[in-house]
Design a protein around this motif. Structure first.
Motif, PDB file in Angstrom:
ATOM      1  N   GLN A   1       0.797  -1.102  -0.086  1.00 16.96           N
ATOM      2  CA  GLN A   1       0.009  -0.009   0.103  1.00 16.96           C
ATOM      3  C   GLN A   1       1.051   1.232  -0.177  1.00 16.96           C
ATOM      4  N   GLY A   2       0.225   2.316  -0.528  1.00 19.09           N
ATOM      5  CA  GLY A   2       1.159   3.633  -0.527  1.00 19.09           C
ATOM      6  C   GLY A   2       0.130   4.766  -0.370  1.00 19.09           C
ATOM      7  N   ARG A   3       0.591   5.938   0.032  1.00 23.35           N
ATOM      8  CA  ARG A   3      -0.081   7.335   0.089  1.00 23.35           C
ATOM      9  C   ARG A   3       0.540   8.380  -0.235  1.00 23.35           C
ATOM     10  N   TYR A   4       0.005   8.997  -0.858  1.00 19.32           N
ATOM     11  CA  TYR A   4       0.594  10.560  -1.113  1.00 19.32           C
ATOM     12  C   TYR A   4      -0.462  11.522  -1.109  1.00 19.32           C
ATOM     13  N   GLN A   5      -0.173  12.543   0.028  1.00 19.75           N
ATOM     14  CA  GLN A   5      -1.329  13.682   0.069  1.00 19.75           C
ATOM     15  C   GLN A   5      -1.112  14.713  -0.878  1.00 19.75           C
ATOM     16  N   ILE A   6      -2.213  15.103  -1.204  1.00 19.12           N
ATOM     17  CA  ILE A   6      -2.423  16.310  -1.845  1.00 19.12           C
ATOM     18  C   ILE A   6      -2.124  17.606  -1.062  1.00 19.12           C
TER      19      ILE A   6
ATOM     20  N   VAL B   1      -8.871   7.324  -3.581  1.00 14.60           N
ATOM     21  CA  VAL B   1      -8.711   8.852  -3.019  1.00 14.60           C
ATOM     22  C   VAL B   1      -9.307   8.704  -1.572  1.00 14.60           C
ATOM     23  N   SER B   2      -8.726   9.464  -0.597  1.00 16.33           N
ATOM     24  CA  SER B   2      -9.239   9.304   0.791  1.00 16.33           C
ATOM     25  C   SER B   2      -9.506  10.738   1.304  1.00 16.33           C
ATOM     26  N   TYR B   3     -10.304  10.997   2.334  1.00 18.21           N
ATOM     27  CA  TYR B   3     -10.225  12.037   3.324  1.00 18.21           C
ATOM     28  C   TYR B   3      -9.437  11.610   4.315  1.00 18.21           C
ATOM     29  N   ASP B   4      -8.625  12.348   4.838  1.00 20.89           N
ATOM     30  CA  ASP B   4      -7.777  12.162   5.995  1.00 20.89           C
ATOM     31  C   ASP B   4      -8.079  13.174   7.156  1.00 20.89           C
ATOM     32  N   LEU B   5      -8.271  12.698   8.153  1.00 22.07           N
ATOM     33  CA  LEU B   5      -8.484  13.262   9.521  1.00 22.07           C
ATOM     34  C   LEU B   5      -7.581  13.193  10.700  1.00 22.07           C
ATOM     35  N   PRO B   6      -6.717  14.032  10.991  1.00 20.23           N
ATOM     36  CA  PRO B   6      -5.975  14.094  12.057  1.00 20.23           C
ATOM     37  C   PRO B   6      -6.542  13.891  13.402  1.00 20.23           C
ATOM     38  N   VAL B   7      -6.019  12.853  14.290  1.00 16.91           N
ATOM     39  CA  VAL B   7      -6.694  12.707  15.504  1.00 16.91           C
ATOM     40  C   VAL B   7      -5.688  12.805  16.473  1.00 16.91           C
TER      41      VAL B   7
ATOM     42  N   VAL C   1      -6.783  15.546   1.399  1.00 18.24           N
ATOM     43  CA  VAL C   1      -6.941  14.388   0.719  1.00 18.24           C
ATOM     44  C   VAL C   1      -5.843  13.808   0.199  1.00 18.24           C
ATOM     45  N   SER C   2      -6.098  12.358   0.024  1.00 23.40           N
ATOM     46  CA  SER C   2      -4.790  11.800  -0.239  1.00 23.40           C
ATOM     47  C   SER C   2      -5.101  10.948  -1.314  1.00 23.40           C
ATOM     48  N   VAL C   3      -4.062  10.428  -2.349  1.00 20.55           N
ATOM     49  CA  VAL C   3      -4.235   9.574  -3.412  1.00 20.55           C
ATOM     50  C   VAL C   3      -3.563   8.276  -2.621  1.00 20.55           C
TER      51      VAL C   3
END
Length: 174
Positions: free
Chosen positions: A64-69, A93-99, A74-76
Motif C-alpha cells: 500500500q502507498g499514500r501521497y497527500q495532495i 482517494v481518501s479524506y484524512d482526519l488528523p486525530v 485529501v490523499s491519493v
C-alpha cells in the motif's frame, strides 16, 4: 449485516490507530496528523465468502502507498492485495482526519481490479467499487504503521455478496 460490518471496521481502524500512536489528542499545542507519503507492505485477510466454489476467504499480503495532495485533507492511495491465486489492484482517494500527533484516520473510495476474474483475492473474485476505512501513524522518523478495512461492493461473480478484508502493515516514508 453490511452496516454491522462497516461500523465494526470503522471502530477497529480507529482503535488500532490510537493504539499504534500511543497518544490521544489532548493538547491544542501538539500538531496533529501526518502528511507522510509512504509505501509499505504487510498482511491482508479476506474474511468473507461469495457462496460459490473457489470464493473462500483467504489470507495474503498487501502493498500500500499514500501521497497527500498538498494543503488539503485529501490523499491519493494505492493498494495491491494478493493471495494464493490472484491479486486485486486498487487506486483510491481518501479524506484524512488528523486525530493525534503524527496520526490520521481516513475514509476513502476506489475501484478494485481483480487480475484474474473468477479467482479469489483477499477482496472478492471480480472487479468492484470499494470503500476503505483505516488509520496510519508515523512512529519513527521514516516509519509509518497502517491498518484498514476494505469493503468490495458486489465483489463476487454469480453472487450479490460483498467482500471484506482487513490489512495491516509497515511503511517507509519518502
Amino acid at each position: 449485516m453490511k452496516s454491522v460490518l462497516f461500523h465494526s471496521t470503522v471502530m477497529l481502524a480507529t482503535l488500532s490507530t490510537l493504539l499504534f500512536s500511543g497518544q490521544f489528542a489532548h493538547a491544542q499545542s501538539v500538531e496533529k496528523g501526518t502528511d507522510a507519503a509512504y509505501i509499505g507492505g504487510g498482511l491482508s485477510a479476506g474474511v468473507t465468502n461469495g457462496g460459490q466454489n473457489g470464493d473462500a476467504a483467504n489470507l495474503g499480503g498487501n502493498i500500500q502507498g499514500r501521497y497527500q495532495i498538498e494543503d488539503t485533507p485529501v490523499s491519493v492511495r494505492g493498494a495491491i492485495l494478493f493471495g494464493e491465486e490472484t491479486s486485486a489492484i486498487m487506486p483510491m482517494v481518501s479524506y484524512d482526519l488528523p486525530v493525534a500527533q503524527n496520526t490520521n484516520v481516513y475514509v476513502g473510495a476506489g475501484y478494485s481490479f481483480v487480475e484474474a476474474d473468477g479467482q479469489p483475492s483477499p477482496l472478492g473474485n471480480r472487479d468492484s467499487f470499494m470503500v476503505t476505512v483505516g488509520g496510519e501513524s508515523q512512529v519513527a522518523e521514516n516509519i509509518v504503521v497502517y491498518g484498514d478495512g476494505k469493503w468490495g461492493i458486489n465483489a463476487y461473480e454469480n453472487s450479490s455478496a460483498d467482500a471484506l478484508s482487513f490489512q495491516a502493515g509497515v511503511g517507509y516514508r519518502f
